[in-house]
Design an enzyme around this catalytic site. Structure first.
Site, short mmCIF file in Angstrom:
data_model
loop_
_atom_site.label_atom_id
_atom_site.label_comp_id
_atom_site.label_asym_id
_atom_site.label_seq_id
_atom_site.Cartn_x
_atom_site.Cartn_y
_atom_site.Cartn_z
N LYS A 109 0.86 -1.18 0.00
CA LYS A 109 0.00 0.00 0.00
C LYS A 109 0.90 1.23 0.00
O LYS A 109 1.50 1.57 1.01
CB LYS A 109 -0.89 0.05 1.24
CG LYS A 109 -1.95 1.13 1.11
CD LYS A 109 -2.45 1.68 2.43
CE LYS A 109 -1.65 2.82 2.96
NZ LYS A 109 -1.55 4.01 2.08
N GLU A 132 9.78 1.47 10.68
CA GLU A 132 10.76 2.56 10.54
C GLU A 132 9.95 3.83 10.67
O GLU A 132 9.19 4.20 9.78
CB GLU A 132 11.47 2.42 9.19
CG GLU A 132 12.77 3.16 9.16
CD GLU A 132 12.69 4.41 8.33
OE1 GLU A 132 12.59 5.50 8.95
OE2 GLU A 132 12.69 4.32 7.10
N CYS A 164 13.09 11.13 7.07
CA CYS A 164 13.04 10.83 8.50
C CYS A 164 14.42 10.91 9.13
O CYS A 164 14.55 10.91 10.34
CB CYS A 164 12.40 9.46 8.72
SG CYS A 164 13.03 8.25 7.60
N GLU A 214 9.15 16.53 15.19
CA GLU A 214 9.69 16.44 13.84
C GLU A 214 9.18 17.61 12.98
O GLU A 214 7.99 17.91 13.02
CB GLU A 214 9.22 15.11 13.23
CG GLU A 214 10.17 14.49 12.29
CD GLU A 214 9.72 13.10 11.82
OE1 GLU A 214 10.49 12.47 11.10
OE2 GLU A 214 8.60 12.65 12.15
P1 ADP Z 1 3.13 10.84 7.03
O1 ADP Z 1 2.86 11.77 8.17
O2 ADP Z 1 4.54 10.81 6.59
O3 ADP Z 1 2.16 10.93 5.90
P2 ADP Z 1 1.83 8.45 7.86
O4 ADP Z 1 2.26 7.55 8.96
O5 ADP Z 1 0.52 9.15 8.01
O6 ADP Z 1 3.02 9.43 7.67
O7 ADP Z 1 1.82 7.68 6.48
C1 ADP Z 1 2.68 6.63 6.15
C2 ADP Z 1 1.90 5.55 5.46
O8 ADP Z 1 0.92 5.04 6.37
C3 ADP Z 1 1.13 6.03 4.24
O9 ADP Z 1 1.10 4.97 3.28
C4 ADP Z 1 -0.25 6.26 4.80
O10 ADP Z 1 -1.26 6.23 3.81
C5 ADP Z 1 -0.35 5.10 5.76
N1 ADP Z 1 -1.37 5.24 6.81
C6 ADP Z 1 -1.85 6.35 7.39
N2 ADP Z 1 -2.79 6.03 8.31
C7 ADP Z 1 -2.92 4.69 8.32
C8 ADP Z 1 -3.70 3.73 9.04
N3 ADP Z 1 -4.56 4.11 9.98
N4 ADP Z 1 -3.52 2.42 8.76
C9 ADP Z 1 -2.63 2.02 7.83
N5 ADP Z 1 -1.88 2.84 7.12
C10 ADP Z 1 -2.00 4.17 7.35
#
Ligand code: ADP
Length: 476
Positions: free
Chosen positions: A173, A248, A282, A380
């Site tokens: 994903k 990570e 990061c 961050e």
């Molecule tokens: P950022 O702040 O860098 O966007 P996220 O942790 O929100 O970091 O996003 C990293 C990945 O996790 C992306 O692929 C995002 O779509 C996914 N993501 C965000 N929320 C969820 C969730 N509740 N469950 C699974 N994946 C998620």
């Protein structure tokens, strides 16, 4: 305009719901394409495909799996410009950086192809004459990979490489904002002949897709790169079925400049570590500690270098710093700067969003006189803001550098060998750059301690997290 599809069981498909969503180019806020808004049902189909393909893929000789990965690496290199263009279009980094991302992505695949054929077991000395003991390593099972928008291709390659090398199948994903490079990557995987079901791609609703990946029993491991907040949620859900996790997560990297540093090297390092990807990695330096004796000189050189950055659309070859990902990011950066200034920090250069450009641009910024009371010292930034802290002694620098819930990367500049060893041993971080602002290498184990995560990607043990050890005791 790009109209992406998802890749499930070797077929290019729309979301079952038929819904699509728009991708926004951060450099001018125009619509850069659309992608399927997949959800739980699409994810379930992808998981079932990965499950069905698992036995066949894990059962191939490692040399054959390595062959596929090497072919895919060749194809990435042959399509470097297209891939780099998609990365820049959807997330904004300068093309030169996007090309570098494609290159390291091919390297991740090759490195893991090399490791695939060295996935040794062990013969273990027995303590009784009538027993022989051994351990073998086997693929953990179908894997879920969730990747962030800041490295849309290399994070996918860094997870898919070891997963496929180990014999796992995968459901990826990609981040909502940046599926394009991953879609192209999967097109090339198809061209490389990787069998249907081995690699599956689902785009769309993060929560719905994530929940299905975590609750479906066929998925045996989840590898995630993203924020600490989402990582914690995923770890909690993974616990229900005791799925393996590699996380990570966020970072808050210190970069320490000691009085005996080569200042030119330190400035070049601070520039690279802070402003690469517009400060959105990061492992970006988030706190720059400068020893008081050299602070004035460092600041003068650093300011001159920052003011030479060429801000603009990453697709223009002369651009050296692009936009940040979206308006929310822009506001977060601005509020950190305002908070620091309200508590006594001084803006040396930059300091505000660039209203004259159509995209999400923030001026490359240096803040002087930053201290621990300011939000930026703990949270961050993910943007082009360099906060400068002063220190007097080595002990003070180490203690301040370690004063964080994060522990991903840390950097320091010195020419003193004894100090080099003392400092890298004392820093509570998973990745250390000694006079080196670019510590990422396919040969190096990448990952953090504390709230920056668990597990390592890349390096000599890159397959370990994708393998289970099976112990065999034979009575003869
Ligand atoms: P950022 O702040 O860098 O966007 P996220 O942790 O929100 O970091 O996003 C990293 C990945 O996790 C992306 O692929 C995002 O779509 C996914 N993501 C965000 N929320 C969820 C969730 N509740 N469950 C699974 N994946 C998620």
């Amino acid at each position: 305009m790009n109209q992406w599809l998802m890749y499930i069981n070797g077929e290019w498909v729309q979301a079952r719901s038929g819904e699509r969503y728009e991708l926004i180019n951060p450099a001018d806020r125009s619509v850069a394409g659309t992608a399927p808004h997949g959800g739980a049902e699409d994810t379930a189909r992808a998981i079932e495909a990965a499950q069905a393909a698992f036995k066949g893929w894990a059962g191939l000789p490692a040399k054959e799996r390595a062959g596929y990965l090497n072919r895919l690496a060749d194809l990435l290199e042959q399509h470097k410009e297209v891939l780099a263009g998609l990365i820049t279009l959807e997330m904004g980094k300068p093309l030169a950086e996007a090309r570098g991302e494609v290159a390291i992505s091919a390297d991740y695949l090759r490195w893991n192809a090399g490791e695939a054929v060295r996935s040794y077991g062990k013969v273990i000395p027995s303590s009784s004459a009538d027993k022989r003991l051994l351990s073998i390593r086997q693929a953990v099972g179908p894997v879920a990979a969730i990747t962030p928008w800041n490295f849309p291709l290399s994070m996918a390659a860094r997870k898919i490489g070891p997963a496929l090398a180990a014999g796992c199948t995968i459901v990826l994903k990609p981040a909502l904002q940046t599926p394009g490079a991953a879609v192209k990557f999967f097109e090339l995987a198809e061209e490389a002949g990787i069998p249907a079901g081995v690699m599956n791609l689902v785009t769309g609703d993060p929560k719905a897709i994530g929940d299905k990946l975590l609750t479906h029993p066929a998925i045996r491991k989840i590898t995630f790169t993203g924020s600490t907040a989402v990582g914690k949620q995923l770890m909690k859900s993974a616990a229900d079925q005791v799925k393996k996790v590699s996380m990570e997560l966020g970072g808050h990297a210190p970069l320490i400049v000691f009085e005996d540093a080569d200042l030119e090297q330190a400035v070049a390092g601070a520039m690279n570590s802070k402003f690469r990807n517009a400060g959105q990695t990061c492992i970006c330096a988030n706190r720059i500690y400068v020893q008081r004796q050299v602070a004035d000189k460092f600041m003068e050189m650093f300011k001159a270098a920052v003011e030479k950055l060429v801000i603009g659309d990453g697709r223009a070859e002369e651009t050296t710093i692009g936009p940040v990902i979206d308006e929310k990011a822009l506001h977060k950066i601005q509020s950190q700067v305002e908070d620091a200034v309200s508590k006594g920090a001084r803006i040396v250069t930059g300091g505000k969003p660039i209203g004259s450009l159509p995209g999400n641009f923030f001026e490359p910024t240096i803040l002087h006189g930053v201290d621990q009371t300011m939000t930026i010292s703990q949270e961050e930034t993910f943007g082009p803001v360099a906060p400068i802290f002063l220190f007097d002694t080595e002990e003070e620098a180490i203690s301040q550098a370690n004063h964080s819930v994060y522990g991903l990367a840390a950097y320091f500049y010195t020419k003193d060998l004894g100090r080099t060893i003392r400092v890298y041993e004392a820093l509570e971080y998973g990745i250390i750059g000694c006079n080196d602002a670019v510590p990422t290498a396919v040969q190096g184990p990448f990952g953090g301690v504390k709230e920056s995560g668990t597990g390592r990607e890349g390096g000599p043990d890159s397959l370990a997290d994708f393998l289970e050890t099976k112990f065999v005791s034979i009575r003869i």
